[in-house]
Design a protein around this motif. Sequence first.
Motif, PDB file in Angstrom:
ATOM      1  N   ALA A 131      45.519  44.272  54.766  1.00 38.84           N
ATOM      2  CA  ALA A 131      44.707  42.908  55.039  1.00 38.84           C
ATOM      3  C   ALA A 131      43.575  43.228  56.041  1.00 38.84           C
ATOM      4  O   ALA A 131      42.246  42.951  56.065  1.00 38.84           O
ATOM      5  CB  ALA A 131      45.133  41.823  55.395  1.00 38.84           C
ATOM      6  N   VAL A 159      40.138  40.959  54.926  1.00 40.60           N
ATOM      7  CA  VAL A 159      40.759  39.577  54.377  1.00 40.60           C
ATOM      8  C   VAL A 159      41.739  39.055  55.203  1.00 40.60           C
ATOM      9  O   VAL A 159      42.452  39.941  56.129  1.00 40.60           O
ATOM     10  CB  VAL A 159      41.090  39.787  52.792  1.00 40.60           C
ATOM     11  CG1 VAL A 159      39.956  40.378  52.073  1.00 40.60           C
ATOM     12  CG2 VAL A 159      42.302  40.845  52.676  1.00 40.60           C
ATOM     13  N   SER A 160      42.261  37.853  54.815  1.00 37.68           N
ATOM     14  CA  SER A 160      43.705  37.367  55.499  1.00 37.68           C
ATOM     15  C   SER A 160      44.732  37.967  54.763  1.00 37.68           C
ATOM     16  O   SER A 160      44.859  38.439  53.787  1.00 37.68           O
ATOM     17  CB  SER A 160      43.626  35.854  55.149  1.00 37.68           C
ATOM     18  OG  SER A 160      43.922  35.505  53.752  1.00 37.68           O
ATOM     19  N   THR A 201      45.679  36.314  51.645  1.00 37.94           N
ATOM     20  CA  THR A 201      44.886  36.853  50.289  1.00 37.94           C
ATOM     21  C   THR A 201      45.218  38.226  50.024  1.00 37.94           C
ATOM     22  O   THR A 201      45.726  38.545  48.705  1.00 37.94           O
ATOM     23  CB  THR A 201      43.431  37.105  50.949  1.00 37.94           C
ATOM     24  OG1 THR A 201      43.008  35.587  51.189  1.00 37.94           O
ATOM     25  CG2 THR A 201      42.543  37.474  49.586  1.00 37.94           C
ATOM     26  N   ARG A 254      48.528  38.000  48.345  1.00 33.52           N
ATOM     27  CA  ARG A 254      48.273  37.244  46.786  1.00 33.52           C
ATOM     28  C   ARG A 254      47.838  38.661  45.772  1.00 33.52           C
ATOM     29  O   ARG A 254      48.330  38.676  44.582  1.00 33.52           O
ATOM     30  CB  ARG A 254      47.389  36.355  46.692  1.00 33.52           C
ATOM     31  CG  ARG A 254      47.789  34.836  46.891  1.00 33.52           C
ATOM     32  CD  ARG A 254      46.865  33.911  46.681  1.00 33.52           C
ATOM     33  NE  ARG A 254      45.770  33.959  47.160  1.00 33.52           N
ATOM     34  CZ  ARG A 254      45.214  33.500  48.154  1.00 33.52           C
ATOM     35  NH1 ARG A 254      45.976  32.743  49.008  1.00 33.52           N
ATOM     36  NH2 ARG A 254      43.855  33.638  48.801  1.00 33.52           N
ATOM     37  N   VAL A 255      46.900  39.503  46.166  1.00 31.60           N
ATOM     38  CA  VAL A 255      46.466  40.444  45.342  1.00 31.60           C
ATOM     39  C   VAL A 255      47.308  41.483  45.049  1.00 31.60           C
ATOM     40  O   VAL A 255      48.040  42.029  44.090  1.00 31.60           O
ATOM     41  CB  VAL A 255      45.174  41.188  45.917  1.00 31.60           C
ATOM     42  CG1 VAL A 255      44.734  42.535  45.340  1.00 31.60           C
ATOM     43  CG2 VAL A 255      44.009  40.177  46.206  1.00 31.60           C
ATOM     44  N   GLY A 272      48.684  34.193  41.969  1.00 31.57           N
ATOM     45  CA  GLY A 272      47.524  33.320  42.676  1.00 31.57           C
ATOM     46  C   GLY A 272      46.079  33.883  42.132  1.00 31.57           C
ATOM     47  O   GLY A 272      46.073  34.904  41.017  1.00 31.57           O
ATOM     48  N   VAL A 295      42.348  35.369  43.161  1.00 26.67           N
ATOM     49  CA  VAL A 295      41.406  35.639  43.797  1.00 26.67           C
ATOM     50  C   VAL A 295      39.964  36.296  43.056  1.00 26.67           C
ATOM     51  O   VAL A 295      40.219  36.704  41.871  1.00 26.67           O
ATOM     52  CB  VAL A 295      41.693  36.870  44.755  1.00 26.67           C
ATOM     53  CG1 VAL A 295      43.078  36.094  45.800  1.00 26.67           C
ATOM     54  CG2 VAL A 295      42.361  38.054  44.207  1.00 26.67           C
ATOM     55  N   SER A 296      38.810  36.404  43.625  1.00 26.60           N
ATOM     56  CA  SER A 296      37.805  37.100  42.895  1.00 26.60           C
ATOM     57  C   SER A 296      37.978  38.487  42.767  1.00 26.60           C
ATOM     58  O   SER A 296      38.670  39.267  43.686  1.00 26.60           O
ATOM     59  CB  SER A 296      36.488  36.682  43.701  1.00 26.60           C
ATOM     60  OG  SER A 296      36.427  37.526  45.016  1.00 26.60           O
ATOM     61  N   ILE A 330      37.136  40.588  45.976  1.00 28.40           N
ATOM     62  CA  ILE A 330      38.099  40.564  46.893  1.00 28.40           C
ATOM     63  C   ILE A 330      39.245  41.525  46.176  1.00 28.40           C
ATOM     64  O   ILE A 330      39.964  42.325  47.039  1.00 28.40           O
ATOM     65  CB  ILE A 330      38.744  39.293  47.347  1.00 28.40           C
ATOM     66  CG1 ILE A 330      37.680  38.512  47.878  1.00 28.40           C
ATOM     67  CG2 ILE A 330      39.871  39.295  48.119  1.00 28.40           C
ATOM     68  CD1 ILE A 330      37.258  38.964  49.147  1.00 28.40           C
ATOM     69  N   LYS A 331      39.696  41.490  45.192  1.00 27.13           N
ATOM     70  CA  LYS A 331      40.823  42.360  44.455  1.00 27.13           C
ATOM     71  C   LYS A 331      40.553  43.704  44.558  1.00 27.13           C
ATOM     72  O   LYS A 331      41.370  44.516  45.011  1.00 27.13           O
ATOM     73  CB  LYS A 331      41.110  41.638  43.129  1.00 27.13           C
ATOM     74  CG  LYS A 331      42.066  42.432  42.373  1.00 27.13           C
ATOM     75  CD  LYS A 331      42.271  42.006  40.995  1.00 27.13           C
ATOM     76  CE  LYS A 331      42.652  40.752  40.708  1.00 27.13           C
ATOM     77  NZ  LYS A 331      42.933  40.373  39.303  1.00 27.13           N
ATOM     78  N   VAL A 367      40.937  45.096  48.486  1.00 27.58           N
ATOM     79  CA  VAL A 367      42.291  44.964  48.640  1.00 27.58           C
ATOM     80  C   VAL A 367      42.993  46.322  48.146  1.00 27.58           C
ATOM     81  O   VAL A 367      43.577  46.949  48.757  1.00 27.58           O
ATOM     82  CB  VAL A 367      42.971  43.674  48.300  1.00 27.58           C
ATOM     83  CG1 VAL A 367      44.556  43.920  48.693  1.00 27.58           C
ATOM     84  CG2 VAL A 367      42.360  42.337  49.259  1.00 27.58           C
TER      85      VAL A 367
END
Length: 356
Positions: free
Chosen positions: A17, A22-23, A26, A29-30, A35, A37-38, A41-42, A45
């Motif tokens: 993260a 990112v948090s 988040t 989730r990736v 969940g 995510v865009s 963002i994916k 990560v």
Amino acid sequence: MEDSAASKRSVTVADVAKAAKVSKATAARVLGGYGVVSDEIKDRVMAAAAALEYRPNELARSMSTGRSGIIGVVVGDIENAFFSLAVRGISDAARLAGYNVIIANSGEKLDAEKSAVDLLIGKRVDGLIVTPARCDGMGHLQDVRRAGVPLVLFDRSIPELGVDAVTGDDRDAAITATRYMVDQGHRHLAYVSAMDDEGGGLIDTGRISNSAVRERVEGFVSVLKEAGLPHPLHSVRFGATDQQQTDSVVRRLLSEASPPTALLASDSLVGLRIFRSLQSLGLSIPRDVSMISFLDADWTSVTVPPITVIDQHVYDMGKLAGERLVARIERTPLAAERLRVGTSLVVRGSVAAPGG
């Protein structure tokens, strides 16, 4: 100095993260494949995870999400290029969503399929993709549904089960191939399948327990009827389960009073066996016998002549089945449906006018 392997094992979600800016939630989730995510963002990560050589703790993930991160796949015959290509599509879709795949082979036997399903459920898979050996034997699949495990059928459909099925457009594919041979002037044709001969000649297509085979036979027979050709059901032959049996099927067909001048093979393994049978009999394709095979397998384009095939777009079928199962696991609200992937006829050199 710190051991490098220990260092790699110590990389955490928080480290990923931080590197991806990112948090932690988040990143989780990736990396956990759940969940929304865009894509941007994916990608960030996943790039950070790769750079840090992050290795997920599967036990911790299963405890926090209630998921194993594994899907089970039961196919009919992994030796068949159709299923190996399908598994590639399923695996690619699963991996992109953060899931691993366990594969089991039923050998097209119902008992083996039941055992494989039981084993995979015991492994606490998050969902199952199954190619049912028989569409009239679904008690174990009903048990899967009652257990709340997401289920997607592949290549075959059981409407009564009320689950998603990803199949080819089998009836239309057989119609296209058969009509092509009829249009070339063939009046004596045969459909040859590896499906076990369940005793006696075929008198009712509705009794065929494999939905894909049934729909292909229905398509084949409908064109023969449309062309006014006699005894279409007599032209359907089962039992081409290995080379010896296929040799026997082909010899019996060619010894008839009006032998077929064109053959439609139910899959690429049967197609290759038919090709070898005709070669062993000293017959030339297409001068003596024309043929078409389901599936654009590698061998079909390197034979002399190359074989006209029905391209079933199997990788796409597998990928779609994987995506559909992931959607079910993640509780995406979708109505159960049959998803048909279209086919195309690839014309090569194995079909010519009879006696040409």
